[in-house]
Design a protein around this motif. Sequence first.
Motif, PDB file in Angstrom:
ATOM      1  N   TYR B 156     112.216  93.539 -38.595  1.00 45.64           N
ATOM      2  CA  TYR B 156     111.998  92.240 -39.329  1.00 45.64           C
ATOM      3  C   TYR B 156     112.772  91.141 -39.136  1.00 45.64           C
ATOM      4  CZ  TYR B 156     111.598  96.284 -43.083  1.00 45.64           C
ATOM      5  OH  TYR B 156     111.398  97.408 -43.701  1.00 45.64           O
ATOM      6  N   THR B 157     113.921  91.265 -38.444  1.00 44.23           N
ATOM      7  CA  THR B 157     114.718  90.008 -37.761  1.00 44.23           C
ATOM      8  C   THR B 157     114.013  89.425 -36.822  1.00 44.23           C
ATOM      9  OG1 THR B 157     116.623  90.849 -38.593  1.00 44.23           O
ATOM     10  CG2 THR B 157     116.864  89.147 -36.712  1.00 44.23           C
ATOM     11  N   PHE B 158     113.340  90.337 -35.699  1.00 47.16           N
ATOM     12  CA  PHE B 158     112.573  89.756 -34.527  1.00 47.16           C
ATOM     13  C   PHE B 158     111.298  88.806 -35.025  1.00 47.16           C
ATOM     14  CE2 PHE B 158     115.553  92.335 -31.810  1.00 47.16           C
ATOM     15  CZ  PHE B 158     115.682  91.511 -30.836  1.00 47.16           C
ATOM     16  N   LEU B 161     112.190  85.694 -36.236  1.00 39.42           N
ATOM     17  CA  LEU B 161     112.657  84.702 -35.265  1.00 39.42           C
ATOM     18  C   LEU B 161     111.539  84.147 -34.654  1.00 39.42           C
ATOM     19  CD1 LEU B 161     115.635  86.904 -33.612  1.00 39.42           C
ATOM     20  CD2 LEU B 161     115.916  84.610 -34.700  1.00 39.42           C
ATOM     21  N   LYS B 162     110.639  85.002 -34.451  1.00 38.44           N
ATOM     22  CA  LYS B 162     109.123  84.697 -33.716  1.00 38.44           C
ATOM     23  C   LYS B 162     108.454  83.721 -34.682  1.00 38.44           C
ATOM     24  CE  LYS B 162     104.980  86.384 -31.711  1.00 38.44           C
ATOM     25  NZ  LYS B 162     104.216  87.431 -31.680  1.00 38.44           N
ATOM     26  N   ASP B 163     108.501  83.846 -35.815  1.00 36.34           N
ATOM     27  CA  ASP B 163     107.903  83.203 -36.747  1.00 36.34           C
ATOM     28  C   ASP B 163     108.257  81.685 -37.387  1.00 36.34           C
ATOM     29  OD1 ASP B 163     106.004  84.970 -36.756  1.00 36.34           O
ATOM     30  OD2 ASP B 163     106.239  85.929 -38.862  1.00 36.34           O
ATOM     31  N   GLY B 164     109.893  81.638 -36.783  1.00 35.65           N
ATOM     32  CA  GLY B 164     110.587  80.615 -36.821  1.00 35.65           C
ATOM     33  C   GLY B 164     111.060  80.361 -38.250  1.00 35.65           C
ATOM     34  N   LYS B 165     111.116  81.662 -39.079  1.00 38.51           N
ATOM     35  CA  LYS B 165     111.594  81.878 -40.324  1.00 38.51           C
ATOM     36  C   LYS B 165     113.260  81.932 -40.372  1.00 38.51           C
ATOM     37  CE  LYS B 165     107.541  83.710 -42.715  1.00 38.51           C
ATOM     38  NZ  LYS B 165     106.899  84.907 -43.037  1.00 38.51           N
ATOM     39  N   ARG B 166     113.576  81.965 -39.233  1.00 39.15           N
ATOM     40  CA  ARG B 166     115.103  82.235 -38.907  1.00 39.15           C
ATOM     41  C   ARG B 166     115.341  81.301 -37.643  1.00 39.15           C
ATOM     42  NH1 ARG B 166     118.898  87.516 -38.122  1.00 39.15           N
ATOM     43  NH2 ARG B 166     120.844  86.047 -37.619  1.00 39.15           N
ATOM     44  N   SER B 167     116.439  80.449 -37.690  1.00 34.17           N
ATOM     45  CA  SER B 167     116.697  79.623 -36.350  1.00 34.17           C
ATOM     46  C   SER B 167     117.551  80.330 -35.631  1.00 34.17           C
ATOM     47  CB  SER B 167     117.599  78.313 -37.101  1.00 34.17           C
ATOM     48  OG  SER B 167     118.570  78.917 -37.593  1.00 34.17           O
ATOM     49  N   MET B 168     117.405  79.790 -34.330  1.00 33.72           N
ATOM     50  CA  MET B 168     118.315  80.443 -33.475  1.00 33.72           C
ATOM     51  C   MET B 168     118.959  79.206 -32.439  1.00 33.72           C
ATOM     52  SD  MET B 168     115.564  82.706 -31.049  1.00 33.72           S
ATOM     53  CE  MET B 168     113.728  82.530 -31.690  1.00 33.72           C
ATOM     54  N   GLY B 169     120.125  79.278 -31.655  1.00 30.86           N
ATOM     55  CA  GLY B 169     120.488  78.341 -30.779  1.00 30.86           C
ATOM     56  C   GLY B 169     119.479  78.252 -29.672  1.00 30.86           C
ATOM     57  N   LYS B 170     119.686  76.915 -29.187  1.00 34.19           N
ATOM     58  CA  LYS B 170     118.510  76.522 -28.180  1.00 34.19           C
ATOM     59  C   LYS B 170     118.784  77.572 -26.989  1.00 34.19           C
ATOM     60  CE  LYS B 170     118.210  71.577 -27.815  1.00 34.19           C
ATOM     61  NZ  LYS B 170     119.147  70.566 -27.961  1.00 34.19           N
ATOM     62  N   LYS B 175     115.825  81.928 -23.670  1.00 33.60           N
ATOM     63  CA  LYS B 175     115.671  83.205 -23.448  1.00 33.60           C
ATOM     64  C   LYS B 175     114.442  83.963 -23.995  1.00 33.60           C
ATOM     65  CE  LYS B 175     119.431  83.333 -20.663  1.00 33.60           C
ATOM     66  NZ  LYS B 175     119.375  83.553 -19.326  1.00 33.60           N
ATOM     67  N   MET B 176     114.283  83.871 -25.356  1.00 32.30           N
ATOM     68  CA  MET B 176     113.429  84.607 -26.126  1.00 32.30           C
ATOM     69  C   MET B 176     112.204  84.093 -25.603  1.00 32.30           C
ATOM     70  SD  MET B 176     114.341  86.720 -28.410  1.00 32.30           S
ATOM     71  CE  MET B 176     114.613  86.877 -30.100  1.00 32.30           C
ATOM     72  N   LYS B 177     111.969  82.916 -25.328  1.00 30.98           N
ATOM     73  CA  LYS B 177     110.748  82.407 -24.924  1.00 30.98           C
ATOM     74  C   LYS B 177     110.191  83.030 -23.471  1.00 30.98           C
ATOM     75  CE  LYS B 177     108.495  77.733 -24.967  1.00 30.98           C
ATOM     76  NZ  LYS B 177     108.878  76.363 -24.864  1.00 30.98           N
ATOM     77  N   GLY B 184     105.759  89.732 -23.380  1.00 30.63           N
ATOM     78  CA  GLY B 184     105.094  89.659 -24.846  1.00 30.63           C
ATOM     79  C   GLY B 184     105.697  90.562 -25.833  1.00 30.63           C
ATOM     80  N   ASP B 185     104.920  90.801 -26.932  1.00 32.88           N
ATOM     81  CA  ASP B 185     105.463  91.539 -28.043  1.00 32.88           C
ATOM     82  C   ASP B 185     106.100  92.961 -27.461  1.00 32.88           C
ATOM     83  OD1 ASP B 185     105.205  89.609 -29.639  1.00 32.88           O
ATOM     84  OD2 ASP B 185     103.349  90.239 -30.421  1.00 32.88           O
ATOM     85  N   ALA B 186     105.368  93.489 -26.587  1.00 33.50           N
ATOM     86  CA  ALA B 186     105.651  94.817 -26.012  1.00 33.50           C
ATOM     87  C   ALA B 186     107.126  94.861 -25.504  1.00 33.50           C
ATOM     88  CB  ALA B 186     104.795  95.284 -24.844  1.00 33.50           C
ATOM     89  N   GLY B 187     107.716  93.731 -24.823  1.00 31.98           N
ATOM     90  CA  GLY B 187     108.759  93.521 -24.177  1.00 31.98           C
ATOM     91  C   GLY B 187     110.082  93.603 -25.637  1.00 31.98           C
ATOM     92  N   VAL B 188     109.659  92.916 -26.722  1.00 33.48           N
ATOM     93  CA  VAL B 188     110.481  92.890 -27.787  1.00 33.48           C
ATOM     94  C   VAL B 188     110.514  94.172 -28.255  1.00 33.48           C
ATOM     95  CG1 VAL B 188     110.640  92.066 -30.217  1.00 33.48           C
ATOM     96  CG2 VAL B 188     109.986  90.484 -28.322  1.00 33.48           C
ATOM     97  N   ALA B 189     109.405  94.947 -28.439  1.00 29.39           N
ATOM     98  CA  ALA B 189     109.476  96.551 -29.028  1.00 29.39           C
ATOM     99  C   ALA B 189     110.118  97.178 -28.308  1.00 29.39           C
ATOM    100  CB  ALA B 189     108.138  96.807 -28.919  1.00 29.39           C
ATOM    101  N   ASP B 190     110.167  97.068 -26.629  1.00 29.11           N
ATOM    102  CA  ASP B 190     111.245  97.950 -25.940  1.00 29.11           C
ATOM    103  C   ASP B 190     112.745  97.508 -26.179  1.00 29.11           C
ATOM    104  OD1 ASP B 190     109.046  98.885 -24.789  1.00 29.11           O
ATOM    105  OD2 ASP B 190     109.046  97.572 -22.970  1.00 29.11           O
TER     106      ASP B 190
END
Lengths: 437, 199
Positions: B156-158, B161-170, B175-177, B184-190
């Motif tokens: 849920y958190t990821f 973060l992706k949808d901009g519903k939660r902010s993160m530091g610059k 790094k997320m970008k 891609g999303d597969a990296g996040v899943a891993d």
Amino acid sequence: MSDFTRRKFLKAGIATAIAGASATYGGFVIGGASKKVVVVGGGIAGATAAKYIRMMDSSIDVTVIEANKDYYTCFMSNEVLSGERTLDSIKFGYSGLGKHGVNVVHDTVTGIDANKRVVKTAGGDSFKYDRCIVAPGIDFKWETIGGYDAKVAEGTPHAWKAGPQTATLRKQLEGMRDGGTFVIAPPPNPFRCPPGPYERVAQIAHYFQNNKPKSSILILDPKKKFSKFGLFKAGWKKHYGYNPDNPTGPGMIKWINSEAGGTVSSYDARSKTLTAKAGKFKGDVVNIIPAQKAGKIAFTAGLTNDKGWCPINGKTFESTIHKNIHVVGDACIAKPLPKSGYAANSEAKVCAAAVVALLQGEGAPTPSYVNTCYSIIAPGDGISVAMVYAYDEGAGKIIKVKGSGGLTPGKFDPVMREREQQYAYSWFNNITSDVFK
Amino acid sequence: MKKTRVLQAALITCSLVFSAASHAGGASGAMLGNTCAGCHGTNGVSNGPAAPTIAGIDYDYMVEAMEEFKAGERNATIMTRIAKGYTDAEIEAMSEFFAGKKYVKAMQKYDAAAAKRGAKLHKKYCKNCHGDTGISTDKDDDSGVLGGQWKPYLNYTFADLKDGKRSMGKKMKKKMKNLQKAKGDAGVADLIEYYASQQ
Ligand SMILES: Cc1cc2nc3c(=O)[nH]c(=O)nc-3n(C[C@H](O)[C@H](O)[C@H](O)COP(=O)(O)OP(=O)(O)OC[C@H]3O[C@@H](n4cnc5c(N)ncnc54)[C@H](O)[C@@H]3O)c2cc1C
């Protein structure tokens, strides 16, 4: 040991403990002089209070007297009725309390002598206490519905105390023909778990939809509205068929409220027929949830008011009728907190902190309370109501913290509703472990 | 016998310290924190499947999280409604309470192969602020706990973060970008499998 020497001992015990000095005083071990708390009823409130007292001060001797060997949670029992989970998944034992050093005795309390500070059981035992915590949950006002009593309830279950009653109702629903009618008669206010009957309707509708789609549900209600009113009505409509503008019109769920004559006055068990102002209604399966009052022992012990509930001080949960006896959970009047499991758990911790402080000769600490009730309308559709409460010292009562709490937003957001369902299951796992493990 | 006495003494001392530490007239951190256990578990150790463990949480991170919930700035099912019930002083007191509790990693299923790939990604993109295994031990990081946290919560958190519903530091955003670009999303899943594998 007389009261005098016992007290002297206690003081000595604490002093020794602080100083960390020798293990004995006057030739006796300190451990024998610990303060005694007896908890009557090891349900959500009682078990929580016992565990937390031991966590806060392990020198206190805590005994829980509970009638049953196993505890079945009422929460999630509606999912047992719909077949989404097993009865075993809502069953909990008392070994966890033992690990916290709580003595658990399985017996039924028959009397509490507030002057002598003694609890008596059906098994013939007596337990002396310095402070007693009474947490017996609810009992029913059988007299409010003619023809319905404890005996009749064996065949026409209330299922408002989970366990065998839940199993009976589930069996009857399983045996019901497709096209049958399930009639549910919720209780008048105040009662245990205000959203409970309406979650039950949703869960049983879910079961019918997948297994007996021609069946219907009739709610005969002695109230004009109920908890999470808008959310339930919208949920019933969305998932199962219900018309808020014509609540007895077509659709699986029909609701006859008090204004429309929904209050049930009597029941004929033989023909499974309920009588209300609106008429006579026959069900294939009937679930009557009668009006409620505090558990029986609260009456025997003289802890109830004329309405049948126990008045307490909201800061300590000490009875305003009998000193040194505290009442927590559904049996007490903790308004504006509702009669819920979350509230019972929260009240019990406030009570535990007060009891520990009072036994240590200090004032009770400033309380804080929370309530949340999750309901699962359908798979992927969880909703909740929450509130934070504080104690208003000046007014001497529990108050809602302004601006806090409220309901799940009415606008249906599938992502958030799915999360709420998962968080409802998390709540179940966490509260049951907070109470019993 | 001796052991229980030492324990008693320790407890009595503790309770004195606690009441002294509570802000003037208000509820203590323990009193406030105990009300959260119904959803977060005793002392903040969650039994899952989804609610996050908050035991051992970073103090500054928790204060910020609660203030964001309170202000409605962080997407939430229910914490926005809960957090509005507390003053800043109360939030500080309860954060101190949970920061002082022992973190317990969640026992949950994970995909070992994905976790192995995730480990590499964590090292490359996230380790600087989230510690070697997703549990930062550096108080100055002020970051959330990832290793051993419940998987659905991380999912849920990821997503938020992706949808901009939660902010993160610059820096984290960057790094997320980079991670998104590379895997891609597969990296996040891993990554999530890797965090879940920390047990
Ligand atoms: C269908 C349903 C769904 C619910 N869902 C939710 C929910 O989602 N969320 C929520 O927060 N709450 C829910 N509740 C409410 C919750 O179950 C109750 O509020 C809670 O159990 C109250 O706790 P208690 O300790 O006061 O009573 P109980 O849990 O009933 O415990 C009382 C205990 O005392 C024992 N006892 C009584 N008399 C004696 C005696 N004389 N001697 C020895 N032992 C005795 C009983 O055996 C029992 O174990 C639900 C209730 C129902 C019926």
